[in-house]
Each structure stands twice: as C-alpha cells, then as structure tokens.
Design a protein around this motif. Structure first.
Motif, PDB file in Angstrom:
ATOM      1  N   SER A  63      45.512 128.137  42.855  1.00  0.00           N
ATOM      2  CA  SER A  63      46.455 127.089  42.468  1.00  0.00           C
ATOM      3  C   SER A  63      47.308 126.632  43.649  1.00  0.00           C
ATOM      4  N   PRO A  64      47.383 125.326  43.888  1.00  0.00           N
ATOM      5  CA  PRO A  64      48.264 124.809  44.946  1.00  0.00           C
ATOM      6  C   PRO A  64      49.723 125.175  44.730  1.00  0.00           C
ATOM      7  N   VAL A  65      50.112 125.327  43.471  1.00  0.00           N
ATOM      8  CA  VAL A  65      51.495 125.738  43.169  1.00  0.00           C
ATOM      9  C   VAL A  65      51.765 127.122  43.761  1.00  0.00           C
ATOM     10  N   LEU A  67      49.977 128.595  46.279  1.00  0.00           N
ATOM     11  CA  LEU A  67      49.858 128.544  47.740  1.00  0.00           C
ATOM     12  C   LEU A  67      51.095 127.929  48.388  1.00  0.00           C
ATOM     13  N   SER A  68      51.791 127.068  47.644  1.00  0.00           N
ATOM     14  CA  SER A  68      53.000 126.451  48.198  1.00  0.00           C
ATOM     15  C   SER A  68      54.123 127.457  48.401  1.00  0.00           C
ATOM     16  N   LYS A  69      53.975 128.649  47.839  1.00  0.00           N
ATOM     17  CA  LYS A  69      54.985 129.697  48.031  1.00  0.00           C
ATOM     18  C   LYS A  69      54.962 130.255  49.463  1.00  0.00           C
ATOM     19  N   PRO A  71      55.486 129.625  53.190  1.00  0.00           N
ATOM     20  CA  PRO A  71      56.065 128.624  54.103  1.00  0.00           C
ATOM     21  C   PRO A  71      55.086 128.295  55.225  1.00  0.00           C
ATOM     22  N   THR A  72      54.891 127.018  55.482  1.00  0.00           N
ATOM     23  CA  THR A  72      53.890 126.605  56.463  1.00  0.00           C
ATOM     24  C   THR A  72      54.272 126.967  57.893  1.00  0.00           C
ATOM     25  N   GLU A  76      49.429 130.453  57.499  1.00  0.00           N
ATOM     26  CA  GLU A  76      48.328 129.498  57.449  1.00  0.00           C
ATOM     27  C   GLU A  76      47.318 130.006  56.425  1.00  0.00           C
ATOM     28  N   ASP A 338      48.805 128.777  37.639  1.00  0.00           N
ATOM     29  CA  ASP A 338      49.961 128.548  38.514  1.00  0.00           C
ATOM     30  C   ASP A 338      50.835 129.798  38.594  1.00  0.00           C
ATOM     31  N   SER A 342      51.349 132.117  41.910  1.00  0.00           N
ATOM     32  CA  SER A 342      52.724 132.204  42.436  1.00  0.00           C
ATOM     33  C   SER A 342      53.168 133.656  42.544  1.00  0.00           C
ATOM     34  N   GLU A 346      54.033 135.614  46.060  1.00  0.00           N
ATOM     35  CA  GLU A 346      55.351 136.216  46.285  1.00  0.00           C
ATOM     36  C   GLU A 346      55.237 137.714  46.541  1.00  0.00           C
TER      37      GLU A 346
END
Length: 468
Positions: A63-65, A67-69, A71-72, A76, A338, A342, A346
């Motif tokens: 889920s992109p939700v 993976l967004s956890k 920080p870029t 990577e 999601d 997430s 985390e």
C-alpha cells in the motif's frame, strides 16, 4: 572515515539543537563503518547503494499509504531484486526464500498477521527479527465472519445461483415468489456464537455478535489481559473446546495455525465435529489446516444441517452442497491493506532507528528510553546462552566505555540487548573496534551502532568471519 573520528569532530549535543546536531552528523558522515572491508561482492551492488539512507526491499504490491510512512530523506524503496543492499524487507503473501535475504538485512515485516510465508526459524538462526501486524486487518476479517454467518443462515448463495438459472430460462419474474420457500433460513438474533480464539479478530467478532443480539461464548487458553478487556461483559468463557462448541449455533475459528506437537493442525477434529449440534455453522476465516476435512465431510454428508463457510480452498469440500468456500478475502480491503502496511512500516522504522522490538514473532519485545545526550546506542543479537551479557559488558569495560542504560530480553533461542554507552570525556573513541570485539564473541549473531546516520553501523558474525 571511522565513527570515532566523526564523533571527535562534532560539538557535544548540548552545544547544538537536536535537529542541527543530527544534520551535522549526516553532513560529516559518508560511510562511517566500512562495508565488507572493501569487498562489495559480499555486500551487494555498489551502484544501488546510497550512503545515509535505509534501503527497504518490497515484495508484492505494498500500500502506498504504508510506504509513505518512510521519510524520503532517510529511506529508499526498491522492489525485489533491485534492492541489493536492503536493510529491511516488507512483504505480504510472497513466499520468502533465504537467498532473497541479503546479508545487509536487519529485519523483515509481514503486512498481515500470519508469517507462514517467511522462514522464521531460519531467520532466528541468522539473528533477524520477523515482525507482523496483529490487529491491522481485524475489522476486515470480523466483517467477513459476520457475512459468513449470514451466508450460512439464509442460503443466499443458493438463491443467487437459482435466480441465474431462472434468468437464463426467462422465468425469474414468474417464479421469484413461488420459489422463495426453497431458501428459508434463520435469524442471528437470539442464537449462540462460540468464538474459538479471543485475539484481535475474535474479540471484535464477539463484540459485534453481542450487538446483533446473539449469546456469545468464548474459548482461548492463551487469553491475554489486554484482549480480555476488549471482550463484551456478557461473554461466557468456557474451559474447553468441546464445551464451547456443543451448544453453539455458530462457531468462529480465530486461532493461528501452528505445526507440530501441541500445535493447532486439525484442531477441529472428528471429536470436535461430532460434538457440534445439528444445524451448526462452522466459520473458518483463520487457516484451512485447522480443520480435519475428512471428519467434517463425513458429518456434512449426514444431512444433519451442519454447514461450513471458509475463505480457504479445500480439495474435499470445494463442491459440497453444505460448504461455501470463498477466495481468501479476509484482509482484502483497501482499509486493511493500508493499516497493515502502515503498521509494518512504523514497526520497521522503530527497529532501525531506535532498536525497539514490538510485534515480533521470534524476538522478545524490547524498548529502551531515548538515548541520553553524549551517548551511542549499541544493539546486540545473541544466542540465548548463559554468560553473554557479562561478556558484552566486559567488552565495553575493556574499552573504558561506561554503560548509561541497558536492557536484555530473551525469547526461545534468541537474546536481544540494547545498550547506551557514554561518549563524553573519552576524546577519540574507536567504536568500530569495540563493535568488532563484541560481534566476534562466541554466541553473538549481529550488532548495530545507532547514532543517527541511516544504513550504517551494522556488523555480523558469519560463522567466525566478520562482516561489516
């Protein structure tokens, strides 16, 4: 540049705001502990390595939700074989092989509760924690259990199939009222539900069943205080499986599948199926192997009204008129995917950045408060044998390093140590050397230095060879 030199050039944290202190460390650090002692063939592909970032290897569509956890600026994300220097692995249903676990991997997280697709025992031997996401898909599975009770009560699937046949004949309007008596059912209100396994899903199922007006019984010999507090007050806890199922109109399985002696393979045995009352509906949205299909088929063939509803395939029951077998849909909702991704992200972040262990299936839960100023955090994974903590402490003392705080926890064959050591007043301290001393102790599997620069400070004892 080794870590000791790096530390010597940075002002004490008390003289820098915490954020600027971290930025200073990152600006000065390139690769603070050399990897593979210059032999990149043992480390991975240098073309995919980015100093100062954690690399996360993914399998399946995550889920992109979730993976967004990550920080870029610190992480990577790379898929499968593209991640040749992975520090952690994130996966869903992919069956993980040992050769897919790079030497650089510190942790593995499964976006879901079960970890049957991960070689957990082998990962323990390698000193790698495996995490799951308990409770993330609980609501999705619970809703499917409620759906399963309705499917098992009202002959909805049979009615749908019948209407399709009538539609092909052009008779649906003529027969719709006449044929409804063929699919009579019963209501859930006032009926008894036995919930076997009172974890996240079981407790949620029990609560919603009570709201539907059902009488709820529960059985779980491993019931935790945390989950007990989530149960409805009216639930009747039973002392055994047979006692739980014998008066139940519906039985919901919510237990993990555990192989071997004392496990849960075929826990729904001939004896249990025989104890079920006529007309009982068995709901299995946990694992197919929990049920003895031969025993269940025998009783379904007897036309006693018993029914079976599951989202797992079964070679014996796939076309049985008293069985409803769905695709494995339990956690297949957008919200559950999601939530699981997430939670997995985390959990991985907590472990990589602070050494914290939570929701692991093979490592002990471990948490140490934030490291004090003027300190460095070490984590050490060892075999769970006597004397290891003493040897680790002696290594620090031998390097004139003072331990500020520490914790040691064990689970099965694994022991895990988190140690914060004082760096003030030492001048140039070669942490690389003390890490090698600790890592090469007999019984140590791996170690890490956590000091703010992502991706660095990891070492392994590969059967007597030192890998950094």
């Amino acid at each position: 540049m080794i870590l000791s030199t790096l530390l010597h050039r940075i002002p004490p944290p008390s003289l820098l705001p915490q954020r600027h202190s971290l930025l200073a460390i990152r600006a000065l650090a390139d690769i603070s502990v050399e990897h593979g002692r210059g032999a990149w063939k043992t480390y991975g592909d240098i073309t995919t390595y980015q100093p100062g970032k954690f690399q996360i290897k993914t399998f399946n569509k995550i889920s992109p939700v979730g993976l967004s956890k990550f920080p870029t600026d610190q992480y990577e994300i790379k898929e499968g074989e593209n991640a040749t220097n992975a520090h952690a692995i994130l996966l869903r249903s992919h069956k993980l092989k040992e050769e897919e676990v790079n030497l650089t991997v510190r942790a593995i997280a499964r976006c879901g509760a079960g970890t049957n697709n991960v070689p957990v025992t082998r990962m323990s031997e390698l000193g790698i924690p495996v995490f799951n996401t308990p409770g993330a898909n609980a609501n999705a599975v619970k809703e499917l259990v409620i759906c399963g009770m309705l499917l098992g009560s009202r002959r909805i699937v049979d009615g749908i199939n019948h209407m399709r046949v009538l539609g092909e004949r052009g008779e649906q309007k003529e027969r719709v009222e006449k044929d409804k008596a063929m699919f009579g059912g019963r209501e859930l209100k006032g009926k008894t539900l036995a919930v076997v396994g009172l974890g996240h899903i079981g407790a949620a199922t029990a609560r919603d069943a009570e709201h539907l007006g059902m009488h709820v019984m529960g059985y779980d010999p491993m019931l935790s205080i945390e989950n007990a507090l989530k149960l409805p007050r009216s639930i009747q806890l039973m002392s055994g499986m047979l006692e739980a199922v014998k008066n139940a109109d519906y039985i919901s399985l919510n237990i993990p599948y555990i192989k071997g002696e004392g496990g849960t393979h075929h826990v729904i045995s001939e004896e249990v199926v025989s104890a079920m009352k006529e007309g009982a509906v068995l709901l299995n949205f946990a694992r197919g192997e929990l049920v003895d299909s031969d025993a269940l088929k025998k009783h379904l063939d007897e036309k006693g009204g018993k029914r079976y509803v599951s989202d797992f395939p079964d070679d014996l029951l796939w076309n049985h008129p008293s069985a409803i077998l769905l695709p494995h849909l339990g956690a297949s909702t957008e919200e559950a995917e999601d939530a699981a991704a997430s939670m997995a992200a985390e959990t991985i972040r907590d472990f990589l950045e602070t050494g914290t262990i939570r929701n692991s299936v093979n490592f002990p839960s471990t948490s140490l408060p934030n490291r004090p100023e003027n300190s460095i955090r070490f984590t050490v994974v060892t075999k769970n044998v006597p004397g290891m903590l003493a040897h680790i402490s002696e290594a620090f003392a031998g390097s004139n390093l003072n331990i500020l705080q520490q914790i040691n926890q064990s689970r099965g064959n694994i022991a895990y140590n988190v140690v914060d050591v004082d760096t003030s007043g030492h001048g140039v301290v070669d942490f690389k050397d003390v890490q090698e001393k600790i890592t090469m102790l007999d019984g140590v599997l791996s170690s890490r230095i956590i000091y703010g620069v992502p991706g660095t400070g990891y070492a392994k004892n590969l059967e007597g060879d030192y890998f950094v």
